[in-house]
Design an enzyme around this catalytic site. Structure first.
Site, mmCIF file in Angstrom:
data_model
loop_
_atom_site.group_PDB
_atom_site.id
_atom_site.type_symbol
_atom_site.label_atom_id
_atom_site.label_comp_id
_atom_site.label_asym_id
_atom_site.label_seq_id
_atom_site.Cartn_x
_atom_site.Cartn_y
_atom_site.Cartn_z
ATOM 1 N N ASP A 81 0.821 -1.207 0.000
ATOM 2 C CA ASP A 81 0.000 0.000 0.000
ATOM 3 C C ASP A 81 0.861 1.265 0.000
ATOM 4 O O ASP A 81 1.901 1.319 0.665
ATOM 5 C CB ASP A 81 -0.896 -0.029 1.246
ATOM 6 N N HIS A 82 0.439 2.273 -0.721
ATOM 7 C CA HIS A 82 1.057 3.610 -0.716
ATOM 8 C C HIS A 82 2.585 3.587 -0.826
ATOM 9 O O HIS A 82 3.288 4.165 0.007
ATOM 10 C CB HIS A 82 0.645 4.372 0.543
ATOM 11 N N GLY A 180 -6.674 7.722 8.581
ATOM 12 C CA GLY A 180 -6.546 7.871 10.025
ATOM 13 C C GLY A 180 -7.764 8.440 10.726
ATOM 14 O O GLY A 180 -7.728 8.709 11.923
ATOM 15 N N VAL A 230 -9.587 -0.606 4.665
ATOM 16 C CA VAL A 230 -9.869 -0.431 6.090
ATOM 17 C C VAL A 230 -8.583 -0.701 6.857
ATOM 18 O O VAL A 230 -8.043 -1.806 6.797
ATOM 19 C CB VAL A 230 -10.978 -1.391 6.577
#
Length: 288
Positions: A81-82, A180, A230
């Site tokens: 991710d990212h 967040g 999530v």
């Protein structure tokens, strides 16, 4: 079965649901996540940040996820991710991750296209799926922070060009969500989502899913969201339960007694989310 993002989102598009993408922060969370997906009869995407992958080990994560997925007979994707560092993306792909995200959302539009395209070329030659990102999502995740005033929504006309030029398998879009966010809920821009869904033909991705109202899920799914991230909700609940448990335990008591309740909570959250992700109306955009 250990599979790819492209494969599970293809099924999600055909049957009109979204695939839950859940961030793990340690090995302990993994069995509950994968068993939750098995019990729900759904595919699952396990996500890690670069820092988590380094902490556990890319190879270790690949072997553990693959082993549990095979044992439990559940379709599972392991996704980075990212990621902004080409070397880390290469490390994940070479270790056996089946999906990666190149996050060029902070870059000028053309630079984002070119760098995402380079990742796509490397990944596709090795059978790995790629998620790109267009627009900026607010909040903080793994040290990357975007202020509210710096958020940029995804423009449909940019999405058309980006998808065409890069060849990505999925597109993360900015429609008002925040990383967040767990103390409040956000107002997602549903009209913008509908505009984007009408003009691009790749699966769309929601980041900052913890901050999305559950009552908005059906509209998101019915308009192209095929991967729903999530992370914060899992982290907060695991930590709260473990904190309470460790605070009350005797120092010579086995650690598993403190960790198992936190893992069980993760499993229940994942089952709950998957249930919502699968419970949608009939498709509204077949043949788009």
């Amino acid at each position: 079965m250990y599979t790819t993002l492209k494969e599970v989102t293809k099924t999600a598009e055909e049957l009109n649901f979204t695939v839950g993408a859940f961030n793990t922060h340690n090995l302990e969370m993994l069995p509950g996540m994968l068993r939750a997906a098995k019990e729900m009869g759904a595919p699952i995407i396990i996500q890690t940040s670069i820092d988590t992958a380094k902490y556990i080990g890319y190879d270790v994560l690949v072997h553990v996820v693959k082993a549990i997925a095979d044992q439990e007979m559940v379709d599972a994707v392991l996704h980075l991710d990212h990621a902004r560092d080409f070397d880390e993306i290469k490390a994940a792909i070479d270790s056996g991750y089946t999906s990666v995200m190149y996050d060029g959302s902070h870059l000028p539009f053309k630079e984002n296209i070119l760098k995402t395209k380079a990742v796509v070329e490397y990944a596709h030659l090795r059978g790995v799926s790629v998620e790109g990102e267009l627009g900026t999502i607010g909040g903080t995740e793994e040290g990357i922070h975007v202020d509210e005033e710096d958020k940029v929504y995804t423009r449909p006309e940019d999405a058309i060009e980006f998808v065409k030029e890069t060849g990505v398998d999925a597109l993360a879009i900015a429609i008002g969500t925040n990383h967040g966010q767990f103390r409040s809920k956000t107002e997602v821009n549903l009209p913008l989502l509908k505009e984007i869904d009408a003009v691009v033909d790749v699966p769309l991705v929601i980041h900052g899913g913890t901050g999305v109202k559950e009552e908005d899920y059906p509209e998101l799914i019915n308009h192209g969201i095929r991967k729903f991230n999530v992370g914060t909700e899992l982290l907060v609940n695991w930590t709260r339960i473990a904190k309470d448990s460790f605070g009350e335990t005797e120092v010579n008591k086995s650690l598993r007694h403190n960790v198992i309740p936190a893992n069980d909570a993760i499993k229940e959250i994942v089952k709950h989310k998957i249930g919502l992700f699968m419970n949608t109306k009939e498709p509204t955009h077949i043949g788009k």
